[in-house]
Design a protein around this motif. Structure first.
Motif, short mmCIF file in Angstrom:
data_model
loop_
_atom_site.label_atom_id
_atom_site.label_comp_id
_atom_site.label_asym_id
_atom_site.label_seq_id
_atom_site.Cartn_x
_atom_site.Cartn_y
_atom_site.Cartn_z
N TYR A 27 0.83 -1.21 0.00
CA TYR A 27 0.00 0.00 0.00
C TYR A 27 0.86 1.25 0.00
CZ TYR A 27 -3.49 3.40 1.50
OH TYR A 27 -4.31 4.51 1.57
N TYR A 83 -11.07 -5.54 0.17
CA TYR A 83 -10.47 -4.21 0.21
C TYR A 83 -9.08 -4.21 -0.42
CZ TYR A 83 -8.88 0.24 2.12
OH TYR A 83 -8.39 1.51 2.26
N ILE A 87 -7.84 -2.03 -3.77
CA ILE A 87 -6.67 -1.16 -3.83
C ILE A 87 -5.74 -1.59 -4.96
CG2 ILE A 87 -4.57 -0.45 -2.60
CD1 ILE A 87 -6.13 -0.58 -0.01
N ARG A 122 -8.16 10.76 2.76
CA ARG A 122 -8.55 9.44 2.28
C ARG A 122 -7.36 8.49 2.25
NH1 ARG A 122 -11.66 8.10 -3.46
NH2 ARG A 122 -11.86 5.84 -3.11
N SER A 126 -7.45 5.29 4.57
CA SER A 126 -7.36 4.02 3.86
C SER A 126 -6.17 3.20 4.35
CB SER A 126 -7.25 4.26 2.34
OG SER A 126 -8.43 4.82 1.83
N ASN A 130 -6.43 -0.39 5.85
CA ASN A 130 -5.59 -1.44 5.29
C ASN A 130 -4.93 -2.26 6.40
OD1 ASN A 130 -4.34 -2.28 2.51
ND2 ASN A 130 -2.62 -2.21 3.90
#
Length: 223
Positions: A27, A83, A87, A122, A126, A130
């Motif tokens: 991420y 999720y 992503i 965001r 996020s 995560n």
């Protein structure tokens, strides 16, 4: 076991787990490659904040309760996988757009194509999600964390704060190194072409692969 030795063992255990490539690392790398230092730092901050919430959940007992509820862990697996896949697909989409935004003969001479960026809030939230939707984090907090909470030198809250600080420090050190490497890749892209876009696509594929693996674990997990 001596308290100082116990802390060193906890440090090494958490460091070894954080170093392993996973959804948090991917991420941060994806945002750093696509959007630069600010987005990467926000993603890192969100991951670290998620780790703090994990510690608080464990200290409050909510994490253990969640794991004991029938079907709760499976819900976490499915939510985390979906999720994670979302992503990964967003990263693949951004990499695809970046790859085709500049004609191939001009790619080496042109600046990196701009990629649509998310708002700072965001990206941060996020990152927290995560981390909080990572089932492996809950398993680690239940299997390893409680064994280091008891200390003859400190109370429960102080020991929990110290262990949480060790986790956060390891996250910052490891993921910060990944962030710096990705920023170096962005400079390589500016100098020599589409390298960072390609790496961002690889990260997206990795996240999708992790999502598929997590879904498989949820489906095949014994009832």
């Amino acid at each position: 076991m001596d308290a100082s030795h116990s802390l060193w063992l906890f440090f090494l255990l958490t460091l070894g787990i954080i170093v392993l490539p996973g959804m948090d690392m991917a991420y941060i790398a994806g945002h750093a490659l696509q959007s630069g230092a600010r987005a990467g730092l926000l993603a890192l901050g969100g991951i670290v904040a998620g780790g703090v919430v994990h510690v608080l959940l464990n200290l409050s007992g909510l994490s253990a309760l969640l794991m004991l509820l029938p079907g709760a862990f499976e819900v976490l697996l499915w939510a985390g996988a979906l999720y994670l896949g979302w992503i990964g697909l967003q990263m693949l989409r951004g990499a695809w757009q970046g790859w085709h935004a500049v004609p191939a003969p001009l790619a080496a001479a042109a600046a990196p194509a701009p990629v649509a960026t998310q708002s700072p809030g965001r990206i941060f939230l996020s990152g927290m999600a995560n981390c909080l939707l990572n089932p492996k984090a809950y398993a680690f907090m239940l299997a390893v964390f409680p064994g280091f909470l008891r200390s003859s030198e400190r109370g429960l809250a102080a020991q929990g704060l110290l262990l949480g600080s060790i986790i956060a420090g390891n996250q910052i050190a490891v993921y910060g190194t990944v962030l710096l490497a990705c920023l170096g890749s962005r400079r390589w892209q500016r100098e020599g072409g589409r390298g960072a876009v390609l790496l961002s696509g690889v990260m997206g594929l990795s996240l999708v692969g992790l999502a598929v693996g997590t879904l498989y674990s949820a489906v095949t997990r014994p009832a």
